[in-house]
Design an enzyme around this catalytic site. Structure first.
Site, PDB file in Angstrom:
ATOM      1  N   GLY D 209      30.412  49.557  44.786  1.00  0.00           N
ATOM      2  CA  GLY D 209      30.248  48.318  45.391  1.00  0.00           C
ATOM      3  C   GLY D 209      29.581  48.818  46.540  1.00  0.00           C
ATOM      4  N   LEU D 235      29.451  45.306  37.915  1.00  0.00           N
ATOM      5  CA  LEU D 235      28.798  45.836  38.956  1.00  0.00           C
ATOM      6  C   LEU D 235      29.197  47.417  38.791  1.00  0.00           C
ATOM      7  CD1 LEU D 235      27.209  45.546  41.518  1.00  0.00           C
ATOM      8  CD2 LEU D 235      29.468  45.443  42.712  1.00  0.00           C
ATOM      9  N   ASP D 236      27.924  48.315  38.824  1.00  0.00           N
ATOM     10  CA  ASP D 236      28.079  49.618  39.020  1.00  0.00           C
ATOM     11  C   ASP D 236      28.808  50.294  37.810  1.00  0.00           C
ATOM     12  OD1 ASP D 236      26.578  49.397  41.372  1.00  0.00           O
ATOM     13  OD2 ASP D 236      28.170  49.617  42.500  1.00  0.00           O
ATOM     14  N   ALA D 237      28.820  49.558  36.559  1.00  0.00           N
ATOM     15  CA  ALA D 237      29.536  50.109  35.615  1.00  0.00           C
ATOM     16  C   ALA D 237      28.930  50.431  34.437  1.00  0.00           C
ATOM     17  CB  ALA D 237      30.898  49.016  35.367  1.00  0.00           C
TER      18      ALA D 237
END
Lengths: 292, 292, 292, 292
Positions: D209, D235-237
């Site tokens: 994040g 997100l960001d995964a």
């Protein structure tokens, strides 16, 4: 001191080098498949400059159609000869026998013995050899035989002969020089080609020979390193297996360099031993292919 | 190309070296305190082997009792002389003037110019100097003057004289050799002591001189590196500022080494430039103290 | 197991933290100079965001005008109180007493004991505490007392009380959790503030809690790490002292991660112990200043 | 901006994944050999836990018996279907078309464009897309088309539709988010599966994040990092391609973390782009196999 890691199912490792040409990978993998082998790992490399092909292939022996004592001959006859291959075969459930040479520094020795003790590697360590009695107590702690061969200019070759006799008698497969502060003679080295691993306490080819940390300090480098390599007749010039570095700064005295350097010596040496034990190293010319 | 970073409040940086003795830190900090300075950073180092004391102290100029043009004289009279100090003073709101020398490789140049453009450093770049026209287009992109001085054996000293004249005229404070493929003459070097930063594409003292990546490839090392250093009259032998390394393996060709090496060249060079710009480097003997 | 490193001449280390203001460095260094101390190391740091000043200053005690038992009081009276300083003093010839807590994993324990044995640190290790008998043999090898306190849900607090009693009786200065697989109660932790060092086998704050290597494997990270930190009441959330990482790839199984991770665990833990022993750590909020 | 690296002789790259079973390597290499292909690189991997086989094989097309447009069909018919393989084929002389998304930070953009300009990669960059006009000047310098799509809550999906239309029209193969400060919608992501590379400025899964450097500063970590990954709807995964870290210390402010972090962001992103361009990445589950 004996091994304590047994893999679930034994596997065979074939190491191959030969002139590169079409069909090499197909010939090798077809041989394994025809004989009902399941490939676990396959690594290959082509040195385009030298036109040399290298392969390490490991397969599960369960259900394999050929007896393990016959595999190398069968492979050579059916595949190897046609491609002028140089081949070696190893089996994962056989523990190589390693001798460790030391002098007075204990850090690499402790590191190696504690890894063996913890079962990190599949290896037997029947003996330690030293030119000084100092580390005998550590050998004793770990239940390893400790043999002292004091060395001076006069007796060096004679003492080496005795060392070689003991190594032969103990059926030693390879030797680790864990900060052994003696240069081995050309004769000694020639008896164990690519089977003596040394740790040099510098980032080779920088600072070969004696007192590398003092030299590094005087030159004002910002990183120091350690290099594990196979020993050849030329000092600190053999095929490099692994290198590791650590950052230093102006606050570090020579003593700090020596202390910090120990940590990278242990890492570079233990990784080299593991690669050797896993049969992941192919030497050619004065370089190594590491299939890790 | 001009600076675009202005710190909130200007500060002074004093760099000191002298023989070590009792009371040095007290004398320096007392001087600053008496004159109403607030210390922002204080670093000191004693080389116990050489008995030399080094200090970098930075303080806020706001409310300081002495005019900035008078500080060095005041400090020298009240403190420096008594301790036989070598002193330098710098001010954070002054942008040093940097000249960049290049030949044909663009990676370090792009890296430097993009950092300047983004305001990462406080510096002016009035000009690029090259022995080839190739990188003129990049200079043009960034609005920097590009001067070509073709060099051969015959004209070298004459061309260097012209370069020096231009550098003087442009009031250049220091020079960065961003893969400039010419060896500067002893005369040139002597005009900019500890003010020429070179990037050498090896982990010095390994592989000095030409074609270090080819040499690294042939030696079979497992890590390659880059070294930024101040230029002295001896090739690749000046005081080392920063070194960085990157892991390679048997799959890497010489071309791969050249490619991977560029990334560590950029890092080692840009860090050296930053240390220089922040006045964090003290040179003594052939070594550096980096107060970072 | 007792210390075996004696420095040439004893020194004093003063650790200071206080609100930042003008004159701090001058006041401290003047105190040392007036009393005939020669500063060996001086590090300071200002946290501009929190407005806190930190200093570590070490000076040679030879010829110092104040008895060592009087220094702290003298300093506090003459300097510390005026600046609302929090102060600690330590002497280089005093060996702190360290207790090691273990469970079944031996790698960190071997690493620590072999460093102590080789004289790398100035420390006493009077005892090991474990919740399992497994590593008693290693303690025996190194001649260290080994105490087993089996822990379960029911007896935990009682057993901890006994542990604390033993630790007090043995005058333990600080505790190292060398892969101790029990969470200490808040009560236990509160008795040794900033004096319990843990090694967590991940790159915190990634993968706190149990089985971090399994979590790392499942997430598919390309680097794994280890974190040494002071223990606080919140699990794996205390002030970080040191972190180290190592590269992994898709070939690595969970077992490979566990094996490779051990090397960085040993490094991150041994560096933390050294910083602690050298009195190089200042804790504030949930962070550390490391004057290394 | 167009490619400027042409390899000596074109090669084909076949990427394969399928359930593991005996004979896979033999079947693939036999197909290439029968059709007169010379293997340049062969990498394979077996995920023993999931029982999945992965292979990347690259061979010289010179003299290969099958037209390149027919290879995939021929291979699928003769080998792929029998083993339930998922296959992709790529040719080394085809330059993929890459779009770069940016916002206001220039460091990754400069890094990418300077590599493209220097011919480090074989790629076309027909366009940049941004939600701000700021970096248009850089695009102009490098002669790349720059399209601004201002984004707010209301217009986001509409603007994305326009972006997708432009990307389709320009026949973009993959997208690089070079510090693009907008979260792409699930719909957008679903149109480019495993073809959007993001750089996140932390060592994931730590600090996903916003404002990861602020979070890292507050947690007091001793290393910061950057992660390049394929974008998924979470997100960001997404699957991690590459990670890099750099050491920090207590002296570093948040601004220093941001500055130091840029260097590892550039490295982690440029390596990911190279792996993607070389067809060295196989995605499965939420992880990557990187045949580098």
């Amino acid at each position: 001191m004996t091994l304590n890691v047994v893999p679930a199912s034994p596997s065979a490792v074939l190491l191959i080098s030969c002139p590169d040409r079409r069909g090499l990978a197909a010939a090798v993998t077809d041989f394994i498949f025809r004989n009902n082998g399941n490939i676990l790992h396959l690594d290959q490399h082509v040195d385009a400059q030298q036109n040399v092909f290298f392969m390490r292939v490991e397969w599960d022996l369960q259900g394999f159609a050929i007896e393990r004592s016959e595999i190398l001959a069968a492979f050579t006859g059916q595949v190897g000869e046609a491609f002028a291959m140089h081949c070696e075969i190893h089996f994962s459930d056989t523990a190589p026998r390693m001798a460790i040479f030391v002098t007075k520094e204990s850090h690499c020795l402790y590191d190696i013995l504690s890894r063996v003790q913890a079962g990190e590697w599949r290896v037997d360590v029947p003996m330690l050899i030293s030119n000084h009695p100092d580390l005998g107590e550590i050998a004793h702690k770990f239940g390893v035989n400790y043999r002292v061969f004091a060395i001076n200019k006069e007796n060096k070759l004679k003492q080496e002969q005795k060392q070689i006799a003991v190594l032969r008698e103990q059926e030693i497969d390879f030797i680790v020089l864990a900060r052994y502060m003696q240069v081995l003679s050309e004769n000694f080295v020639s008896q164990f080609p690519n089977r003596i691993i040394n740790i040099h306490h510098s980032f080779l080819p920088a600072f070969p020979g004696g007192q590398p940390y003092h030299k590094a300090y005087n030159r004002g480098v910002k990183l120091i390193g350690a290099t594990s390599h196979y020993v050849t007749s030329e000092l600190d010039a053999g095929p490099i297996i692994e290198q590791e570095v650590i950052r230093i700064n102006h606050k570090d005295s020579v003593e700090d360099l020596i202390r910090k350097g120990k940590d990278v010596e242990k890492l570079a040496l233990s990784r080299a031993i593991r690669y050797h034990l896993q049969h992941q190293i192919l030497v050619y010319g004065n370089k190594t292919v590491i299939f890790a």
